[in-house]
Design a protein around this motif. Structure first.
Motif, PDB file in Angstrom:
ATOM      1  N   UNK A   1      56.341  19.302  75.869  1.00 40.29           N
ATOM      2  CA  UNK A   1      55.667  20.503  75.775  1.00 40.29           C
ATOM      3  C   UNK A   1      54.292  20.371  76.074  1.00 40.29           C
ATOM      4  N   UNK A   2      53.550  19.088  75.772  1.00 45.72           N
ATOM      5  CA  UNK A   2      52.137  18.840  76.115  1.00 45.72           C
ATOM      6  C   UNK A   2      51.752  18.459  77.357  1.00 45.72           C
ATOM      7  N   UNK A   3      52.924  18.505  78.486  1.00 42.10           N
ATOM      8  CA  UNK A   3      52.750  18.216  79.879  1.00 42.10           C
ATOM      9  C   UNK A   3      52.480  19.756  80.438  1.00 42.10           C
ATOM     10  N   UNK A   4      52.659  20.644  80.044  1.00 46.49           N
ATOM     11  CA  UNK A   4      52.567  22.253  80.552  1.00 46.49           C
ATOM     12  C   UNK A   4      50.980  22.398  80.302  1.00 46.49           C
ATOM     13  N   UNK A   5      50.106  22.598  81.491  1.00 47.51           N
ATOM     14  CA  UNK A   5      48.693  22.900  81.173  1.00 47.51           C
ATOM     15  C   UNK A   5      48.281  24.179  80.356  1.00 47.51           C
ATOM     16  N   UNK A   6      47.520  23.998  79.677  1.00 48.81           N
ATOM     17  CA  UNK A   6      46.996  25.047  78.486  1.00 48.81           C
ATOM     18  C   UNK A   6      46.752  26.211  79.247  1.00 48.81           C
ATOM     19  N   UNK A   7      46.264  26.389  80.502  1.00 50.45           N
ATOM     20  CA  UNK A   7      45.956  27.501  81.327  1.00 50.45           C
ATOM     21  C   UNK A   7      47.148  28.226  81.546  1.00 50.45           C
ATOM     22  N   UNK A   8      48.385  27.581  81.580  1.00 49.74           N
ATOM     23  CA  UNK A   8      49.641  28.361  81.669  1.00 49.74           C
ATOM     24  C   UNK A   8      50.549  28.578  80.587  1.00 49.74           C
ATOM     25  N   UNK A   9      50.483  27.825  79.630  1.00 49.79           N
ATOM     26  CA  UNK A   9      50.930  27.701  78.342  1.00 49.79           C
ATOM     27  C   UNK A   9      50.643  28.608  77.382  1.00 49.79           C
ATOM     28  N   UNK A  10      50.926  29.720  77.027  1.00 55.21           N
ATOM     29  CA  UNK A  10      50.714  30.581  75.958  1.00 55.21           C
ATOM     30  C   UNK A  10      51.560  30.415  74.923  1.00 55.21           C
ATOM     31  N   UNK A  11      51.523  30.420  73.518  1.00 52.41           N
ATOM     32  CA  UNK A  11      52.309  30.359  72.282  1.00 52.41           C
ATOM     33  C   UNK A  11      52.158  31.222  71.631  1.00 52.41           C
ATOM     34  N   UNK A  12      53.035  32.244  71.366  1.00 52.53           N
ATOM     35  CA  UNK A  12      52.964  33.330  70.328  1.00 52.53           C
ATOM     36  C   UNK A  12      53.581  32.943  69.160  1.00 52.53           C
ATOM     37  N   UNK A  13      52.692  32.992  68.044  1.00 51.28           N
ATOM     38  CA  UNK A  13      53.299  32.508  66.792  1.00 51.28           C
ATOM     39  C   UNK A  13      52.916  33.379  65.587  1.00 51.28           C
ATOM     40  N   UNK A  14      53.731  33.203  64.438  1.00 51.49           N
ATOM     41  CA  UNK A  14      53.499  34.175  63.134  1.00 51.49           C
ATOM     42  C   UNK A  14      53.921  33.070  62.074  1.00 51.49           C
ATOM     43  N   UNK A  15      53.021  33.203  61.073  1.00 49.84           N
ATOM     44  CA  UNK A  15      53.164  32.321  59.654  1.00 49.84           C
ATOM     45  C   UNK A  15      53.735  33.420  58.670  1.00 49.84           C
ATOM     46  N   UNK A  16      54.370  33.148  57.996  1.00 50.42           N
ATOM     47  CA  UNK A  16      54.939  33.952  56.967  1.00 50.42           C
ATOM     48  C   UNK A  16      54.461  33.582  55.617  1.00 50.42           C
ATOM     49  N   UNK A  17      54.109  34.416  54.589  1.00 48.66           N
ATOM     50  CA  UNK A  17      53.550  34.156  53.316  1.00 48.66           C
ATOM     51  C   UNK A  17      54.603  34.018  52.354  1.00 48.66           C
ATOM     52  N   UNK A  18      55.828  33.185  52.632  1.00 43.38           N
ATOM     53  CA  UNK A  18      56.698  32.884  51.847  1.00 43.38           C
ATOM     54  C   UNK A  18      57.464  31.469  52.282  1.00 43.38           C
ATOM     55  N   UNK A  19      57.790  30.462  51.503  1.00 45.64           N
ATOM     56  CA  UNK A  19      58.581  29.310  52.021  1.00 45.64           C
ATOM     57  C   UNK A  19      59.814  29.140  51.282  1.00 45.64           C
ATOM     58  N   UNK A  20      60.595  28.285  51.559  1.00 40.99           N
ATOM     59  CA  UNK A  20      62.031  28.216  50.987  1.00 40.99           C
ATOM     60  C   UNK A  20      62.165  26.726  50.217  1.00 40.99           C
ATOM     61  N   UNK A  21      62.306  26.743  49.060  1.00 42.43           N
ATOM     62  CA  UNK A  21      62.812  25.846  48.411  1.00 42.43           C
ATOM     63  C   UNK A  21      64.212  25.357  48.291  1.00 42.43           C
ATOM     64  N   UNK A  22      64.608  24.363  49.169  1.00 43.96           N
ATOM     65  CA  UNK A  22      66.058  24.280  49.294  1.00 43.96           C
ATOM     66  C   UNK A  22      66.595  23.119  48.446  1.00 43.96           C
ATOM     67  N   UNK A  23      67.827  23.232  48.024  1.00 42.57           N
ATOM     68  CA  UNK A  23      68.339  22.349  47.302  1.00 42.57           C
ATOM     69  C   UNK A  23      69.958  21.931  47.635  1.00 42.57           C
ATOM     70  N   UNK A  24      70.187  20.803  47.804  1.00 41.68           N
ATOM     71  CA  UNK A  24      71.677  20.364  47.732  1.00 41.68           C
ATOM     72  C   UNK A  24      72.125  19.775  46.539  1.00 41.68           C
ATOM     73  N   UNK A  25      73.386  20.396  46.099  1.00 45.18           N
ATOM     74  CA  UNK A  25      73.990  19.980  44.597  1.00 45.18           C
ATOM     75  C   UNK A  25      75.274  19.488  44.789  1.00 45.18           C
ATOM     76  N   UNK A  26      75.784  18.600  44.102  1.00 47.16           N
ATOM     77  CA  UNK A  26      76.985  18.236  44.197  1.00 47.16           C
ATOM     78  C   UNK A  26      78.037  19.056  43.029  1.00 47.16           C
ATOM     79  N   UNK A  27      78.228  20.194  43.430  1.00 45.40           N
ATOM     80  CA  UNK A  27      78.870  21.159  42.808  1.00 45.40           C
ATOM     81  C   UNK A  27      79.659  22.074  43.825  1.00 45.40           C
TER      82      UNK A  27
END
Length: 395
Positions: A167-193
């Motif tokens: 991804x870093x090979x694309x010049x910054x003047x060509x590559x724009x990145x649209x982003x959004x952060x969320x005010x939530x995260x996931x606590x994930x578990x695996x359980x042997x059940x």
């Protein structure tokens, strides 16, 4: 060591491994390079729901034998709001299903087939350096088992993720990145059940989002909404199960607890690169876009990308470059539809986070309750959800 192949692939996650198989099916030679060890690639726990469209791709290339034997076919999901649970029947609504089959198992299957075929796949490579993608002679250099390798290729493909080198090979003047952060995260578990549900449960509760998924008939995968700044050390097994009991609880249903074998907290964000093509470089999967996990789209989006890209590379190898020239546009048009759905599911099913002004939280929460009430009460709304959840068409 010198190599000359039409395609050099950087990144041996599911996208890169699958792309290799698609190219081989079309008689196109490739080299696939991964800087992580094989064991590390296999150890990464990721998505576990495959769209019907993704299963169709794996079927098309003869890669779904174990999936059909061990995968759990689901004809819908459960949506729950404040203890009221509604089944969304995909088969009735759109005539399609999804299959619960962990990404690790997809990777295992793809690796095993590459081993059988003797594919040129290099794990644990160092100094991985693609170059020349803006000209007519792309190169990929790397070191493996003490030996230097130079790959001369017609095209370099980046399936090496958001932080990868391609991804870093694309010049910054060509590559724009649209982003959004969320005010939530996931606590994930695996359980042997054994799972306590026949199909996935997505629940909105005043305390936050809760989800019950599974990996097999004996292993459950469950999630809780937490603050992105939270620390997993704050969550004992007892606290996790108590929160899951509260958020997923409903009359006449029991959540069975079991030993937790893994737990972690994952922030959520959305990210889309403005282009997936630069000269003779093409990006696919997380190298080009990231979605929050709520709609189960990350792995599926990567499969769709490489299904399109593989066909395009095969056509270009045969002298027709029209599909390759349009790949970025077609993949991004599909990706933005996926981003919409993932954002919609995420916003609808999570309580407002700490960044929301205190006075607005009751309104925002009740509006989400109303949104779920509308979706669960409208066949038209359910059809829209079912169509997108089971997978949009892949060109």
């Amino acid at each position: 060591m010198q190599h000359r192949v039409p395609v050099a692939i950087v990144g041996a996650g599911p996208a890169g491994l699958l792309l290799g198989h698609i190219l081989r099916a079309h008689g196109v030679d490739f080299v696939l390079v991964e800087h992580r060890s094989r064991d590390h690639v296999l150890s990464r726990i990721r998505a576990g729901v495959l769209e019907q469209a993704s299963v169709d791709v794996l079927d098309r290339y003869g890669l779904a034998e174990r999936l059909h034997t061990d995968g759990l076919v689901h004809g819908g999901i459960h949506l729950q709001v404040e203890g009221r649970r509604t089944h969304i029947d995909f088969e009735d609504l759109v005539g399609r299903t999804v299959t619960v089959y962990g990404q690790q198992r997809v990777v295992e299957d793809l690796m095993a087939r590459h081993d059988e075929l003797g594919s040129a796949v290099f794990y644990g490579a160092s100094d991985v350096t693609p170059s020349g993608v803006d000209g007519d002679a792309p190169r990929l250099e790397f070191r493996h088992d003490g030996e230097d390798h130079v790959v001369q290729a017609d095209f370099v493909i980046g399936t090496d993720g958001y932080h990868g080198v391609c991804r870093g090979l694309i010049p910054t003047e060509i590559l724009d990145v649209a982003e959004r952060s969320y005010d939530a995260a996931w606590l994930g578990i695996l359980a042997d059940v054994a799972p306590s549900t026949d199909e996935l449960i997505y629940a909105l509760h005043p305390d936050g989002f809760g989800m019950h998924s599974m990996r097999s008939p004996t292993v459950s995968r469950l999630y809780l909404q937490v603050d992105p700044t939270d620390d997993i050390a704050n969550w004992s097994d007892e606290r996790i199960w108590a929160a899951l009991q509260e958020r997923l609880g409903t009359a006449g249903w029991t959540l069975t607890e079991g030993p937790i074998t893994e737990k972690s907290i994952t922030p959520m964000r959305s990210s889309v690169a403005s282009t997936l093509a630069y000269g003779r470089l093409f990006l696919a999967g997380d190298a080009g876009h990231i979605v929050p996990p709520t709609g189960a789209k990350g792995l599926n989006a990567a499969i769709a990308d490489v299904a399109m890209l593989g066909e395009a590379l095969a056509a270009a190898n045969g002298g027709s470059d029209g599909l390759l020239a349009s790949y970025s546009r077609r993949a991004l048009e599909r990706q933005w539809k996926i981003q919409y759905f993932s954002q919609w599911m995420t916003d609808m099913l999570h309580t407002p986070g700490a960044e929301t002004p205190e006075g607005e939280r009751p309104f925002r929460y009740r509006s989400r309750v109303g949104q779920l009430a509308y979706v669960t009460g409208s066949r038209h709304a359910q059809q829209t959800l079912a169509e997108q959840y089971t997978g949009l068409a892949i060109e």
